[in-house]
Design an enzyme around this catalytic site. Structure first.
Site, PDB file in Angstrom:
ATOM      1  CD  GLU A  96       5.335   0.201   4.725  1.00  0.00           C
ATOM      2  OE1 GLU A  96       4.870  -0.752   5.295  1.00  0.00           O
ATOM      3  OE2 GLU A  96       6.497   0.028   4.133  1.00  0.00           O
ATOM      4  CG  HIS A 125       3.009  -0.977   2.108  1.00  0.00           C
ATOM      5  ND1 HIS A 125       4.053  -0.707   1.632  1.00  0.00           N
ATOM      6  CD2 HIS A 125       3.229  -2.317   2.515  1.00  0.00           C
ATOM      7  CE1 HIS A 125       5.037  -1.452   1.674  1.00  0.00           C
ATOM      8  NE2 HIS A 125       4.599  -2.308   2.302  1.00  0.00           N
TER       9      HIS A 125
HETATM   10  C1  BG6 Z   1       6.584  -3.917   4.652  1.00  0.00           C
HETATM   11  C2  BG6 Z   1       7.204  -4.831   5.485  1.00  0.00           C
HETATM   12  O1  BG6 Z   1       5.553  -3.075   5.083  1.00  0.00           O
HETATM   13  O2  BG6 Z   1       6.331  -4.455   3.596  1.00  0.00           O
HETATM   14  C3  BG6 Z   1       8.290  -5.558   5.056  1.00  0.00           C
HETATM   15  O3  BG6 Z   1       7.636  -4.279   6.870  1.00  0.00           O
HETATM   16  C4  BG6 Z   1       7.744  -6.360   3.647  1.00  0.00           C
HETATM   17  O4  BG6 Z   1       8.643  -6.707   5.981  1.00  0.00           O
HETATM   18  C5  BG6 Z   1       7.390  -5.044   2.602  1.00  0.00           C
HETATM   19  O5  BG6 Z   1       8.825  -6.884   2.925  1.00  0.00           O
HETATM   20  C6  BG6 Z   1       6.788  -5.644   1.333  1.00  0.00           C
HETATM   21  O6  BG6 Z   1       5.893  -6.609   1.618  1.00  0.00           O
HETATM   22  P1  BG6 Z   1       5.228  -7.282   0.112  1.00  0.00           P
HETATM   23  O7  BG6 Z   1       4.236  -8.343   0.560  1.00  0.00           O
HETATM   24  O8  BG6 Z   1       4.547  -6.220  -0.481  1.00  0.00           O
HETATM   25  O9  BG6 Z   1       6.569  -7.870  -0.452  1.00  0.00           O
END
Ligand code: BG6
Length: 276
Positions: free
Chosen positions: A250, A147
């Site tokens: 990501e 991510h």
């Molecule tokens: C992304 C998703 O990978 O992560 C989004 O596609 C999400 O939908 C984002 O909002 C952040 O997620 P988190 O759980 O770290 O707030």
């Protein structure tokens, strides 16, 4: 929470044991990775920014009580090898997973995460093992994602190239099977898209830099995410204006679950290289 510093010439990187989250990668002193100034670094929650690891599933999984994006980013990883200044190998086994999460995914597994720093590039490789004895009932499946939060000087003059012609799903409204028509993908509103079966390296262009994102073919998909104004305000660990200085690109396999039989492993890696 302990963190580790990697060095290679004038490049540096920092990786936290919590979530094995890489929080900084500097090339000639210039930071490439976004880390929120409100990120919580004490291990009490996943780190907002850097490269959190998403495993054993992306988003929420139907029928599972595990939180969004699984447990790898909220677990304590241990060091396997830190003998070289520019390579770090971390490992996660069930013992490192908080108990309340481990109970929700009671499988035998090992994850190895290798971060290798070069002069203008960094490679992050994830190896996933099913460590169960040979017993067909102990097969499990997963989706996985690196991510990556990229730091960009200004979102309005940033674009991603390499996605033209790629099919995507719009997570915000659930529309599937659209095709990217733009040579240069810019961001001027909330974006949360899963681009599927991405083959080519992508390039992220800012005013001052070109960053190339390449991957092994075991990673199929690329999520592009920026929360923009309203979602930024709704996140406690993200400052209201920070959407202007980040873009998540990501690399992962998120559309289809990967099956892993006992004794088998899967491996995927990405390389980021910066032209400054
Ligand atoms: C992304 C998703 O990978 O992560 C989004 O596609 C999400 O939908 C984002 O909002 C952040 O997620 P988190 O759980 O770290 O707030």
């Amino acid at each position: 929470m302990p963190s580790f510093t990697l060095t290679h010439g004038s490049s540096t990187a920092e990786v936290y044991a919590h979530g094995a989250t890489l929080t900084s990668w500097k090339v000639n002193g210039i930071e490439q990775i976004f880390l929120s100034k409100k990120a919580v670094l004490d291990g009490s929650k996943a780190i907002r920014g850097g490269i959190p690891l998403v495993f054993p599933h992306f988003g929420k999984r139907e029928g599972s009580d595990l939180p969004q994006h699984g447990f790898a980013r909220s677990s304590t990883w241990s060091v396997v090898d830190s003998s070289k200044p520019d390579v770090l190998v971390l490992q996660l086994t069930p013992e490192g997973v908080p108990e309340q999460l481990r109970k929700l995914w009671p499988h035998e597994f090992k994850l190895l995460y290798t971060v290798s720093l070069g002069s203008h590039l960094i490679t992050t490789k994830l190896d996933v093992y099913n460590t169960a004895e040979d017993d067909a009932a102990k097969e499990w499946d997963f989706t996985v994602l690196l991510h990556t939060y990229l730091r960009v000087p200004k979102i309005e003059t940033t674009h991603v190239a390499g996605l033209k012609g790629v099919k995507f799903t719009e997570k915000i409204n659930g529309i599937t099977d659209k095709e990217e028509e733009r040579e240069q993908v810019t961001v001027a509103q909330e974006v949360d898209r899963i681009y599927s079966n991405v083959k080519l390296p992508l390039t992220v262009h800012t005013d001052s830099e070109i960053l190339t994102v390449s991957k092994t073919t075991s990673f199929n998909d690329v999520v592009v995410w920026n929360p923009w104004v309203e979602k930024a305000k709704a996140m406690a660990d993200f400052d209201d204006d920070e959407y202007k200085s980040m873009l998540c690109v990501e690399i992962g396999t998120v559309n289809e679950f990967i099956q892993l039989k006992p004794g088998k492993s899967w491996s995927g890696s990405q390389t980021l290289s910066a032209k400054i």
